[in-house]
Design a protein around this motif. Structure first.
Motif, short mmCIF file in Angstrom:
data_model
loop_
_atom_site.label_atom_id
_atom_site.label_comp_id
_atom_site.label_asym_id
_atom_site.label_seq_id
_atom_site.Cartn_x
_atom_site.Cartn_y
_atom_site.Cartn_z
N ARG A 102 -3.44 -0.45 0.66
CA ARG A 102 -2.54 -0.52 -0.48
C ARG A 102 -2.70 0.63 -1.43
NH1 ARG A 102 -3.26 -6.89 -2.22
NH2 ARG A 102 -2.73 -7.80 -0.20
N THR A 103 -3.70 1.48 -1.20
CA THR A 103 -3.99 2.53 -2.17
C THR A 103 -3.72 3.91 -1.61
OG1 THR A 103 -6.31 2.54 -1.48
CG2 THR A 103 -5.71 1.13 -3.35
N PHE A 104 -2.76 4.00 -0.71
CA PHE A 104 -2.45 5.28 -0.06
C PHE A 104 -2.19 6.36 -1.09
CE2 PHE A 104 -0.90 8.16 3.04
CZ PHE A 104 0.27 8.72 2.55
N SER A 105 -1.50 6.02 -2.14
CA SER A 105 -1.10 7.03 -3.13
C SER A 105 -2.28 7.64 -3.86
CB SER A 105 -0.11 6.43 -4.13
OG SER A 105 -0.71 5.35 -4.82
N SER A 106 -3.44 7.02 -3.78
CA SER A 106 -4.63 7.53 -4.47
C SER A 106 -5.49 8.42 -3.59
CB SER A 106 -5.47 6.38 -5.01
OG SER A 106 -5.99 5.61 -3.94
N TYR A 107 -5.02 8.72 -2.39
CA TYR A 107 -5.76 9.58 -1.46
C TYR A 107 -5.07 10.93 -1.32
CZ TYR A 107 -8.59 5.66 0.13
OH TYR A 107 -9.47 4.62 0.19
N ALA A 108 -5.88 11.98 -1.39
CA ALA A 108 -5.39 13.28 -0.94
C ALA A 108 -5.33 13.25 0.58
CB ALA A 108 -6.32 14.39 -1.41
N MET A 109 -4.30 13.84 1.14
CA MET A 109 -4.08 13.81 2.58
C MET A 109 -4.05 15.22 3.14
SD MET A 109 -3.84 10.57 3.10
CE MET A 109 -3.33 10.60 4.82
N ALA A 110 -4.48 15.36 4.38
CA ALA A 110 -4.53 16.69 4.98
C ALA A 110 -4.27 16.61 6.48
CB ALA A 110 -5.88 17.34 4.73
N SER B 79 4.29 16.81 3.43
CA SER B 79 4.91 15.95 2.43
C SER B 79 4.38 14.54 2.61
CB SER B 79 6.44 15.97 2.56
OG SER B 79 6.84 15.48 3.83
N ARG B 80 4.63 13.70 1.60
CA ARG B 80 4.16 12.32 1.69
C ARG B 80 5.23 11.39 1.14
NH1 ARG B 80 -1.28 12.12 -1.31
NH2 ARG B 80 -1.13 9.90 -0.77
N ASP B 81 5.27 10.19 1.71
CA ASP B 81 6.16 9.13 1.24
C ASP B 81 5.26 7.94 0.94
OD1 ASP B 81 7.93 7.02 0.91
OD2 ASP B 81 9.31 7.75 2.42
N ASN B 82 4.95 7.73 -0.32
CA ASN B 82 4.01 6.68 -0.69
C ASN B 82 4.59 5.29 -0.43
OD1 ASN B 82 2.00 8.48 -1.49
ND2 ASN B 82 2.87 8.64 -3.55
N ALA B 83 5.90 5.16 -0.47
CA ALA B 83 6.51 3.85 -0.19
C ALA B 83 6.31 3.45 1.26
CB ALA B 83 8.00 3.90 -0.53
N LYS B 84 6.17 4.44 2.13
CA LYS B 84 5.98 4.17 3.56
C LYS B 84 4.54 4.41 4.00
CE LYS B 84 10.73 5.31 4.87
NZ LYS B 84 11.61 6.16 5.74
N ASN B 85 3.66 4.75 3.06
CA ASN B 85 2.26 5.04 3.40
C ASN B 85 2.17 6.07 4.52
OD1 ASN B 85 1.47 3.17 1.52
ND2 ASN B 85 0.16 2.01 2.89
#
Length: 125
Positions: free
Chosen positions: A27-35, A73-79
């Protein structure tokens, strides 16, 4: 705990495009930096691109060899985090891995906490 699953790899001719996806659990995908990282046969894993957590502006960072060709890019609604790869070259051939970490985006693989299983990208000449 975050689980990452990559998809979208395949075989493409030089000059072609692919879009990789990385679906994250939790549930906390938006709080992670992604690479995204990649590893070619016989070579070390190398950094490709990263995107910061959303509320820090969604900043992006790329290794020089992919600048102008790849877009993260990232889509936080879709994790989900994406890697759009255009103008692919044979030297882009590798297994591509998605990674996540709490905190700022960074290019060091050893500072990422979670990894996917990888997806193969093969670019033919």
């Amino acid at each position: 705990q975050v689980q990452l699953v990559e998809s979208g790899g395949g075989l493409v001719q030089a000059g072609g495009s692919l879009r990789l996806s990385c679906a994250a659990s939790g549930r906390t995908f938006s709080s992670y930096a992604m690479a995204w990282f990649r590893q070619a046969p016989g070579k070390e894993r190398e950094f490709v691109a990263a995107i910061s957590i959303s509320w820090s502006g969604g900043n992006t960072y790329y290794t020089d060899s992919v600048k102008g060709r790849f877009t993260i890019s990232r889509d936080n609604a879709k994790n989900t985090v994406y890697l759009q790869m255009n103008s692919l070259k044979p030297e882009d051939t590798a297994v591509y891995y998605c990674a996540a970490r709490r905190g700022d985006l960074i290019s060091r693989a050893d500072l990422y906490d979670y990894w996917g299983q990888g997806t193969q990208v093969t670019v033919s000449s």
